[in-house]
Design a protein around this motif. Structure first.
Motif, PDB file in Angstrom:
ATOM      1  N   GLU A 176      -0.187  -7.142 -15.100  1.00 12.40           N
ATOM      2  CA  GLU A 176      -0.380  -7.889 -16.339  1.00 12.40           C
ATOM      3  C   GLU A 176      -1.215  -7.125 -17.367  1.00 12.40           C
ATOM      4  N   ALA A 177      -1.972  -6.136 -16.911  1.00 13.66           N
ATOM      5  CA  ALA A 177      -2.841  -5.392 -17.832  1.00 13.66           C
ATOM      6  C   ALA A 177      -2.127  -4.205 -18.473  1.00 13.66           C
ATOM      7  N   TYR A 178      -0.858  -3.946 -18.094  1.00 10.93           N
ATOM      8  CA  TYR A 178      -0.188  -2.733 -18.542  1.00 10.93           C
ATOM      9  C   TYR A 178       1.112  -3.034 -19.271  1.00 10.93           C
ATOM     10  N   GLN A 179       1.544  -2.043 -20.032  1.00 13.85           N
ATOM     11  CA  GLN A 179       2.877  -2.048 -20.599  1.00 13.85           C
ATOM     12  C   GLN A 179       3.802  -1.457 -19.544  1.00 13.85           C
ATOM     13  N   VAL A 180       4.566  -2.291 -18.882  1.00 11.73           N
ATOM     14  CA  VAL A 180       5.385  -1.854 -17.759  1.00 11.73           C
ATOM     15  C   VAL A 180       6.674  -1.230 -18.278  1.00 11.73           C
ATOM     16  N   ASP A 181       7.021  -0.049 -17.732  1.00 12.14           N
ATOM     17  CA  ASP A 181       8.269   0.607 -18.122  1.00 12.14           C
ATOM     18  C   ASP A 181       9.049   1.012 -16.878  1.00 12.14           C
ATOM     19  N   ASP A 182      10.113   1.769 -17.064  1.00 11.01           N
ATOM     20  CA  ASP A 182      11.016   2.101 -15.974  1.00 11.01           C
ATOM     21  C   ASP A 182      10.407   3.059 -14.957  1.00 11.01           C
ATOM     22  N   ASP A 206       4.671 -17.009  12.299  1.00  8.97           N
ATOM     23  CA  ASP A 206       4.580 -15.906  11.346  1.00  8.97           C
ATOM     24  C   ASP A 206       4.003 -16.404  10.019  1.00  8.97           C
ATOM     25  N   PRO A 207       2.844 -15.865   9.578  1.00 16.37           N
ATOM     26  CA  PRO A 207       2.222 -16.328   8.341  1.00 16.37           C
ATOM     27  C   PRO A 207       2.697 -15.567   7.114  1.00 16.37           C
ATOM     28  N   VAL A 208       3.908 -14.995   7.168  1.00 15.32           N
ATOM     29  CA  VAL A 208       4.351 -14.101   6.112  1.00 15.32           C
ATOM     30  C   VAL A 208       4.470 -14.811   4.767  1.00 15.32           C
ATOM     31  N   ASP A 209       4.868 -16.083   4.751  1.00 11.58           N
ATOM     32  CA  ASP A 209       5.015 -16.770   3.468  1.00 11.58           C
ATOM     33  C   ASP A 209       3.674 -16.895   2.756  1.00 11.58           C
ATOM     34  N   ALA A 210       2.650 -17.227   3.502  1.00 10.67           N
ATOM     35  CA  ALA A 210       1.313 -17.307   2.907  1.00 10.67           C
ATOM     36  C   ALA A 210       0.862 -15.930   2.445  1.00 10.67           C
ATOM     37  N   PHE A 211       1.125 -14.921   3.256  1.00 15.91           N
ATOM     38  CA  PHE A 211       0.741 -13.565   2.848  1.00 15.91           C
ATOM     39  C   PHE A 211       1.455 -13.163   1.573  1.00 15.91           C
ATOM     40  N   HIS A 212       2.742 -13.471   1.472  1.00 16.14           N
ATOM     41  CA  HIS A 212       3.489 -13.120   0.262  1.00 16.14           C
ATOM     42  C   HIS A 212       2.884 -13.762  -0.973  1.00 16.14           C
ATOM     43  N   ILE A 213       2.528 -15.013  -0.894  1.00 13.79           N
ATOM     44  CA  ILE A 213       1.931 -15.678  -2.065  1.00 13.79           C
ATOM     45  C   ILE A 213       0.678 -14.934  -2.516  1.00 13.79           C
ATOM     46  N   LEU A 214      -0.174 -14.566  -1.574  1.00 15.61           N
ATOM     47  CA  LEU A 214      -1.415 -13.879  -1.919  1.00 15.61           C
ATOM     48  C   LEU A 214      -1.139 -12.454  -2.389  1.00 15.61           C
ATOM     49  N   TRP A 215      -0.232 -11.746  -1.702  1.00 17.14           N
ATOM     50  CA  TRP A 215       0.019 -10.344  -2.026  1.00 17.14           C
ATOM     51  C   TRP A 215       0.834 -10.205  -3.306  1.00 17.14           C
ATOM     52  N   TRP A 216       1.894 -11.008  -3.452  1.00 19.52           N
ATOM     53  CA  TRP A 216       2.713 -10.926  -4.668  1.00 19.52           C
ATOM     54  C   TRP A 216       1.909 -11.377  -5.890  1.00 19.52           C
ATOM     55  N   SER A 217       1.019 -12.331  -5.719  1.00 21.47           N
ATOM     56  CA  SER A 217       0.147 -12.728  -6.831  1.00 21.47           C
ATOM     57  C   SER A 217      -0.751 -11.570  -7.247  1.00 21.47           C
ATOM     58  N   GLY A 218      -1.235 -10.820  -6.267  1.00 21.44           N
ATOM     59  CA  GLY A 218      -2.028  -9.642  -6.581  1.00 21.44           C
ATOM     60  C   GLY A 218      -1.221  -8.603  -7.336  1.00 21.44           C
ATOM     61  N   PRO A 244     -13.356  -3.962  -7.208  1.00 25.60           N
ATOM     62  CA  PRO A 244     -12.632  -4.895  -6.339  1.00 25.60           C
ATOM     63  C   PRO A 244     -11.123  -4.733  -6.495  1.00 25.60           C
ATOM     64  N   SER A 245     -10.406  -5.035  -5.430  1.00 24.48           N
ATOM     65  CA  SER A 245      -8.957  -4.918  -5.434  1.00 24.48           C
ATOM     66  C   SER A 245      -8.316  -6.123  -6.107  1.00 24.48           C
ATOM     67  N   ALA A 246      -7.204  -5.859  -6.783  1.00 22.92           N
ATOM     68  CA  ALA A 246      -6.428  -6.963  -7.345  1.00 22.92           C
ATOM     69  C   ALA A 246      -5.856  -7.850  -6.250  1.00 22.92           C
ATOM     70  N   PHE A 247      -5.778  -7.332  -5.037  1.00 25.24           N
ATOM     71  CA  PHE A 247      -5.267  -8.102  -3.905  1.00 25.24           C
ATOM     72  C   PHE A 247      -6.377  -8.878  -3.202  1.00 25.24           C
ATOM     73  N   GLY A 248      -7.554  -8.893  -3.793  1.00 23.12           N
ATOM     74  CA  GLY A 248      -8.631  -9.758  -3.336  1.00 23.12           C
ATOM     75  C   GLY A 248      -9.152  -9.408  -1.967  1.00 23.12           C
ATOM     76  N   THR A 249      -9.480 -10.439  -1.205  1.00 22.15           N
ATOM     77  CA  THR A 249     -10.155 -10.240   0.078  1.00 22.15           C
ATOM     78  C   THR A 249      -9.194  -9.908   1.223  1.00 22.15           C
ATOM     79  N   LEU A 250      -7.946  -9.614   0.900  1.00 23.86           N
ATOM     80  CA  LEU A 250      -7.049  -9.015   1.894  1.00 23.86           C
ATOM     81  C   LEU A 250      -7.372  -7.537   2.100  1.00 23.86           C
ATOM     82  N   SER A 251      -7.955  -6.903   1.082  1.00 20.44           N
ATOM     83  CA  SER A 251      -8.078  -5.448   1.052  1.00 20.44           C
ATOM     84  C   SER A 251      -9.353  -4.963   1.724  1.00 20.44           C
TER      85      SER A 251
END
Length: 472
Positions: free
Chosen positions: A328-334, A310-322, A211-218
């Motif tokens: 969150e599962a990784y050591q993020v670097d440059d 325009d539903p962009v604000d709702a989309f951003h909440i769902l997409w940015w949360s994804g 399953p995608s981290a972006f949930g049922t948008l994908s």
């Protein structure tokens, strides 16, 4: 800039034409596969569509397919069709790195995604994996892992994304089929920028695993040069898979059934701007001409907006949360895409209440569109309001926003509603860049979406135009 030409020769034959040739023995799967591999060798250094090519394995599979055709026992409707897979879908024996430096290439890679498994079952020849931005998070295709993917119609411009490698490959004849993913427009955006065809089907029609981290948008979706090929490929890669808890039952009928029935009497709602979008004038003119062609084919066209903001604000909440969930599962670097880091940081600030509010907006939009389609069979819009812009940037020059959603207002609403949405080429700008027409239908009306697209392609030849690059 490459010039358009009419598609001809093995690399530019559609999958349907290839299958007919295999049956008549006027062309073989080995010839078709070698032709696709030759195009990859000649041009991929210019467009960067592939992250992995398995020429030896593809030719071996093509020889097996050829033997099946000669014995009159093909495995299915895709036997021998040269195909690529976006590097967001698992492929047994090959790494799936999603354009990221964070994923361990060692694997193990011992399982196919459902669509890849179905392709193997039908005997398709899988050429390799195509490029994607890191974790398919944005609407163009570049990553620190694999570099920049370019548009074969103008190498100075983007092919879009996130399935940009697949679109560039299909446009150039690097295989007749590709399978991409679409969480906010990711098969339709690059289809519009490259003059190809792509369908985001009803959610659940093509199973997804993992399953995608972006949930049922994908969604996953077919990427081809013709609507007929999209329908045939959709037949192949649909089907219930127990690994996807939201997978729909295997369709009872083929998506090619009724494809050529025409559109006489079909009620088409044409919205030139959804009530809130500004279009490039050339895009607007080409889309309006395409709508006139649909009317000439017998459809009843009514110019009307669906009536949502325009539903962009709702989309951003769902997409940015994804995006936050991805990192969150990784050591993020440059080496991680800075834009992905930025939106992931925004995603961590959202509350459960924010997420539920966005989900409520999504449900209200779905209800509105459900009622809309009780009156209108399909909605037609531009796929994008602009032609392709310079490569290596997330947004066009002069954009007031850093977000890829600022220039994709016609695509992400229908990921929220999970409706089928098809992009077909509908012309070229004066500078030779393709423009796309989007056809949207009610949930589960995928066949109608394809039928309208097929009626348009039966009356036009935009889908037969291919870019010409000079081999280096």
């Amino acid at each position: 800039m490459p010039e358009a030409r009419a598609a001809a020769g093995p690399p530019h034959l559609s999958a349907s034409e290839l299958i007919a040739g295999y049956r008549r023995r006027t062309i073989s799967p080995v010839e078709a596969t070698q032709a696709a591999l030759d195009v990859i060798e000649q041009y991929d250094d210019q467009v960067n569509a592939f992250v992995l090519v398995d020429a030896e394995g593809a030719l071996a599979a093509a020889k097996e397919s050829e033997a099946r055709w000669h014995s009159g026992e093909p495995l299915g409707p895709g036997d021998g069709v040269p195909t690529s897979i976006k590097d967001a879908l698992w492929t047994r024996g090959w790494p799936t790195l999603r354009g990221s430096t964070m994923i361990d290439e060692a694997g193990p890679w011992d399982e196919d995604a459902p669509s890849v498994a179905r392709l193997r079952e039908t005997g398709a020849v899988i050429l390799g994996k195509t490029t994607t931005p890191e974790y398919s998070w944005k609407g163009v295709t570049d990553s620190s892992k694999y570099g920049v993917t370019r548009n074969p119609w103008d190498l100075a411009t983007t092919p879009g994304g996130s399935s940009g490698g697949s679109a560039a490959a299909v446009a150039l004849g690097m295989g007749a089929w590709s399978v991409g993913t679409d969480g906010g427009g990711s098969v339709r955006i690059p289809a519009a920028f490259t003059g190809t065809v792509a369908l985001k089907p009803t959610y659940g029609v093509i199973p997804l695993y993992p399953p995608s981290a972006f949930g049922t948008l994908s969604h996953a979706g077919p990427m081809t040069r013709t609507v007929r090929d999209a329908a045939v490929l959709l037949d192949v890669i649909t089907g219930y898979d127990a690994r996807d808890w939201s997978a729909m039952p295997t369709p009872a009928t083929s998506f090619t059934s009724g494809l050529d029935d025409g559109i006489v009497g079909v009620r088409i709602a044409f919205s030139s701007d959804l009530g809130f979008v500004d279009n490039d004038p050339e895009v607007d003119a080409l889309v309006r001409a395409a709508v006139q062609q649909l009317a000439a084919a017998g459809a009843e066209v009514i110019e009307v907006d669906p009536g949502f903001a325009d539903p962009v604000d709702a989309f951003h909440i769902l997409w940015w949360s994804g995006a936050a969930k991805v990192l969150e599962a990784y050591q993020v670097d440059d080496r991680v895409d800075p834009g992905l880091r930025r939106v992931a940081d925004l995603g961590t600030a959202y509350s459960a209440s924010d997420f539920l509010d966005a989900t409520s907006t999504r449900m209200e939009l779905g209800q509105l569109m459900g009622r809309f389609h009780q009156q209108y069979d399909v909605l037609v819009t531009p796929t994008l309001p602009i032609p392709a812009f310079p490569v290596g940037q997330d947004v066009p020059d002069g954009s007031a926003s850093p977000d890829w959603t600022s220039w994709t207002p016609y695509t992400y609403p229908f990921n929220l509603t999970q409706q089928p949405a098809l992009s077909v080429p509908c012309g070229f700008t004066r500078t030779g860049l393709p423009v796309g027409l989007q056809i949207v239908a009610a949930r589960h009306a995928d066949s109608l979406t394809l039928r309208v697209g097929q009626a348009y392609q039966a009356a036009t030849d935009w889908h037969r135009r291919t870019p010409t690059l000079e081999a280096r």
